[in-house]
Write a protein that holds these residues in place. Sequence first.
Motif, mmCIF file in Angstrom:
data_model
loop_
_atom_site.group_PDB
_atom_site.id
_atom_site.type_symbol
_atom_site.label_atom_id
_atom_site.label_comp_id
_atom_site.label_asym_id
_atom_site.label_seq_id
_atom_site.Cartn_x
_atom_site.Cartn_y
_atom_site.Cartn_z
ATOM 1 N N TYR A 1 1.030 -1.170 0.024
ATOM 2 C CA TYR A 1 0.108 0.065 0.066
ATOM 3 C C TYR A 1 1.088 1.401 0.024
ATOM 4 O O TYR A 1 2.005 1.219 0.759
ATOM 5 N N VAL B 1 -4.199 3.431 5.627
ATOM 6 C CA VAL B 1 -5.100 2.482 5.486
ATOM 7 C C VAL B 1 -5.431 1.676 6.717
ATOM 8 O O VAL B 1 -6.644 1.524 6.954
ATOM 9 N N VAL C 1 -9.334 1.616 8.492
ATOM 10 C CA VAL C 1 -9.856 0.405 8.258
ATOM 11 C C VAL C 1 -10.179 -0.016 10.096
ATOM 12 O O VAL C 1 -11.197 -0.412 10.306
ATOM 13 N N MET D 1 -9.968 -2.372 -0.715
ATOM 14 C CA MET D 1 -9.020 -1.205 -0.384
ATOM 15 C C MET D 1 -7.832 -1.453 -1.765
ATOM 16 O O MET D 1 -6.861 -2.079 -1.516
ATOM 17 N N TYR E 1 -5.270 3.551 -2.189
ATOM 18 C CA TYR E 1 -5.866 4.211 -0.969
ATOM 19 C C TYR E 1 -5.069 5.187 -0.316
ATOM 20 O O TYR E 1 -4.040 4.673 0.029
ATOM 21 N N PRO E 2 -5.726 6.330 -0.047
ATOM 22 C CA PRO E 2 -6.831 6.819 -0.306
ATOM 23 C C PRO E 2 -6.657 7.692 -1.417
ATOM 24 O O PRO E 2 -7.921 8.529 -1.765
ATOM 25 N N PRO F 1 -12.383 3.133 -2.497
ATOM 26 C CA PRO F 1 -12.552 1.587 -2.175
ATOM 27 C C PRO F 1 -13.473 0.987 -3.559
ATOM 28 O O PRO F 1 -14.055 1.921 -4.229
ATOM 29 N N LEU G 1 -13.394 5.527 4.822
ATOM 30 C CA LEU G 1 -13.898 4.047 4.737
ATOM 31 C C LEU G 1 -15.314 4.315 5.554
ATOM 32 O O LEU G 1 -16.393 3.690 5.152
#
Length: 184
Positions: free
Chosen positions: A3, A9, A13, A64, A68-69, A73, A115
């Motif tokens: 990532y 993330v 999450v 994801m 991300y971001p 998503p 998210l």
Amino acid sequence: QQYHSPDVVRSHVEAALTSFSGLRPKLDSFTHDTGESVVLLALQGTLPVSFRGVVYNIPVAVWMPLTYPRHPPIAFVTPTANMLVRSGRHVDLAGRVYHPMLANWHNMPSSDVSLTNLLAALQMVFAVEPPVYAKPAIPNQQQPPPVPIILSFKDKPHPLLNLEDILRALQRFRKSHFLVEMLL
């Protein structure tokens, strides 16, 4: 592959899991529309949605992307075996979720991009237009009507038969039925 923003993330999450206890994280293979497969983090489980005063648990999977971001998503409704997807303004027949928040992800203030906010927005639209419904119950397969036994007695002109005649006819029927089954 990793990532690009692992701290963001992780933070998003964790916040989503705190707000939505029906979801669980899972690393799994995701295949893009292009056919490319990549291992991504997904939140899978159920999203509670109130519809007409009753709370339903809508099965979802929210993937994801590695970017991300910066990129939104990828969300799907994942019906169970006894459910079907109801396509509508926010979900197609494959279960892919479409929402203005996803479409405008790049234009939103960074404070709104999360998210948890996406899942809350999905709860609201699913409460108006539920994305799944129960499969129609299949009525019990009715047994075919019994095959009528046609009794023929050459030596009896009268339709009333005695018990011995009926038993002999049944034996002939069973023998012929057994032969038919053997041929099949």
